[in-house]
Design a protein around this motif. Sequence first.
Motif, PDB file in Angstrom:
ATOM      1  N   ASN A 176       0.829  -1.205   0.000  1.00 46.12           N
ATOM      2  CA  ASN A 176       0.000   0.000   0.000  1.00 46.12           C
ATOM      3  C   ASN A 176       0.868   1.261   0.000  1.00 46.12           C
ATOM      4  O   ASN A 176       1.934   1.300   0.615  1.00 46.12           O
ATOM      5  CB  ASN A 176      -0.920   0.000   1.222  1.00 46.12           C
ATOM      6  CG  ASN A 176      -1.870  -1.187   1.208  1.00 46.12           C
ATOM      7  OD1 ASN A 176      -2.637  -1.357   0.261  1.00 46.12           O
ATOM      8  ND2 ASN A 176      -1.814  -2.013   2.233  1.00 46.12           N
TER       9      ASN A 176
ATOM     10  N   GLU B  37     -10.359   3.603  -6.976  1.00 48.00           N
ATOM     11  CA  GLU B  37     -10.935   2.417  -6.327  1.00 48.00           C
ATOM     12  C   GLU B  37      -9.923   1.652  -5.494  1.00 48.00           C
ATOM     13  O   GLU B  37     -10.283   0.802  -4.689  1.00 48.00           O
ATOM     14  CB  GLU B  37     -11.532   1.475  -7.371  1.00 48.00           C
ATOM     15  CG  GLU B  37     -10.507   0.816  -8.263  1.00 48.00           C
ATOM     16  CD  GLU B  37     -11.116  -0.233  -9.181  1.00 48.00           C
ATOM     17  OE1 GLU B  37     -10.342  -0.850  -9.944  1.00 48.00           O
ATOM     18  OE2 GLU B  37     -12.330  -0.441  -9.117  1.00 48.00           O
ATOM     19  N   GLY B  38      -8.637   1.939  -5.666  1.00 45.75           N
ATOM     20  CA  GLY B  38      -7.634   1.273  -4.845  1.00 45.75           C
ATOM     21  C   GLY B  38      -6.369   0.890  -5.587  1.00 45.75           C
ATOM     22  O   GLY B  38      -5.260   1.165  -5.127  1.00 45.75           O
ATOM     23  N   ARG B  39      -6.515   0.276  -6.735  1.00 39.82           N
ATOM     24  CA  ARG B  39      -5.336  -0.175  -7.474  1.00 39.82           C
ATOM     25  C   ARG B  39      -4.688   0.980  -8.238  1.00 39.82           C
ATOM     26  O   ARG B  39      -5.370   1.831  -8.792  1.00 39.82           O
ATOM     27  CB  ARG B  39      -5.722  -1.297  -8.438  1.00 39.82           C
ATOM     28  CG  ARG B  39      -6.224  -2.553  -7.749  1.00 39.82           C
ATOM     29  CD  ARG B  39      -6.669  -3.610  -8.747  1.00 39.82           C
ATOM     30  NE  ARG B  39      -7.831  -3.163  -9.522  1.00 39.82           N
ATOM     31  CZ  ARG B  39      -8.371  -3.855 -10.518  1.00 39.82           C
ATOM     32  NH1 ARG B  39      -7.840  -5.009 -10.875  1.00 39.82           N
ATOM     33  NH2 ARG B  39      -9.433  -3.389 -11.167  1.00 39.82           N
TER      34      ARG B  39
ATOM     35  N   ARG C 152      -1.400  -0.875  -4.262  1.00 41.37           N
ATOM     36  CA  ARG C 152      -2.658  -0.151  -4.102  1.00 41.37           C
ATOM     37  C   ARG C 152      -2.490   1.092  -3.240  1.00 41.37           C
ATOM     38  O   ARG C 152      -1.523   1.222  -2.495  1.00 41.37           O
ATOM     39  CB  ARG C 152      -3.717  -1.084  -3.485  1.00 41.37           C
ATOM     40  CG  ARG C 152      -3.875  -2.372  -4.272  1.00 41.37           C
ATOM     41  CD  ARG C 152      -5.020  -3.222  -3.764  1.00 41.37           C
ATOM     42  NE  ARG C 152      -5.185  -4.416  -4.567  1.00 41.37           N
ATOM     43  CZ  ARG C 152      -6.231  -5.215  -4.500  1.00 41.37           C
ATOM     44  NH1 ARG C 152      -7.209  -4.953  -3.646  1.00 41.37           N
ATOM     45  NH2 ARG C 152      -6.312  -6.273  -5.279  1.00 41.37           N
ATOM     46  N   TRP C 153      -3.480   1.985  -3.350  1.00 40.11           N
ATOM     47  CA  TRP C 153      -3.508   3.169  -2.516  1.00 40.11           C
ATOM     48  C   TRP C 153      -3.995   2.810  -1.117  1.00 40.11           C
ATOM     49  O   TRP C 153      -4.993   2.110  -0.966  1.00 40.11           O
ATOM     50  CB  TRP C 153      -4.423   4.228  -3.110  1.00 40.11           C
ATOM     51  CG  TRP C 153      -3.962   4.765  -4.434  1.00 40.11           C
ATOM     52  CD1 TRP C 153      -4.595   4.645  -5.640  1.00 40.11           C
ATOM     53  CD2 TRP C 153      -2.768   5.519  -4.689  1.00 40.11           C
ATOM     54  NE1 TRP C 153      -3.876   5.269  -6.626  1.00 40.11           N
ATOM     55  CE2 TRP C 153      -2.746   5.815  -6.076  1.00 40.11           C
ATOM     56  CE3 TRP C 153      -1.722   5.970  -3.876  1.00 40.11           C
ATOM     57  CZ2 TRP C 153      -1.711   6.547  -6.657  1.00 40.11           C
ATOM     58  CZ3 TRP C 153      -0.690   6.691  -4.467  1.00 40.11           C
ATOM     59  CH2 TRP C 153      -0.698   6.979  -5.834  1.00 40.11           C
TER      60      TRP C 153
ATOM     61  N   LYS D 118      -7.896   6.872  -0.372  1.00 40.60           N
ATOM     62  CA  LYS D 118      -8.401   7.341  -1.649  1.00 40.60           C
ATOM     63  C   LYS D 118      -7.569   8.543  -2.110  1.00 40.60           C
ATOM     64  O   LYS D 118      -7.383   9.498  -1.348  1.00 40.60           O
ATOM     65  CB  LYS D 118      -9.872   7.756  -1.523  1.00 40.60           C
ATOM     66  CG  LYS D 118     -10.834   6.615  -1.334  1.00 40.60           C
ATOM     67  CD  LYS D 118     -12.226   7.115  -0.982  1.00 40.60           C
ATOM     68  CE  LYS D 118     -12.770   8.041  -2.061  1.00 40.60           C
ATOM     69  NZ  LYS D 118     -14.131   8.524  -1.722  1.00 40.60           N
TER      70      LYS D 118
END
Length: 210
Positions: free
Chosen positions: A30, A69-71, A88-89, A92
Amino acid sequence: MKLRRRLSLAMVFVGLPVLAGCGSARYPTNYVLNFPAAAPSPTPAPAPAPDVRGTLAVHELDCPRYLCEGRIVYRPSAEEIAFYEFHRWAMKPSEMITTYIADSIRSHGLFKSVALQKADVEPAYMLNGAIERLEEVDQGNDVRAICTISAELLDTQTKSIVWRHTASQTVAVQKRNVAGVVSALSDAVHRTVDNLVRSLGETLPSASGH
């Protein structure tokens, strides 16, 4: 022969979950955007009177679902959108960038006060915007990070748009890994927000009792 064959197949199928369990699970890494501390402009304007430009509420930026959305997103070509499945984040991007915009505007002293939007507060001005691009773009061996943000300022008393601007920055990715991409994206966002805040300060109308 048939019995032996069935027993052999049964042993193979029984053994499959054991073999599958031997592999190590892979967990996502992340990331967060990293910005420099917001600093005041080199030539700050004199402190405004108590009613000058009033209060500003910054609304969370809109963001296409695929970007936030995350990726983390990359483009192998102009027509293709792809994702880093295991990178991923942690938050947001719209939340991180909105907070940074609010901090940057506050540091320049353009308004009496600056805060993230709250439903129970009626500010003098409202800043709305959208993240249009936040991605890695690949062109052969050339890898770049691109950020594009559009924003507008609403006078809540007159219900009119008093400022509108779109800014975009492209930064070369120096380290060819995902951490390097995130670093370049952070720099691209920083430069884009600087452009937006500078434009806002140059064109912001004087207050009229807000």
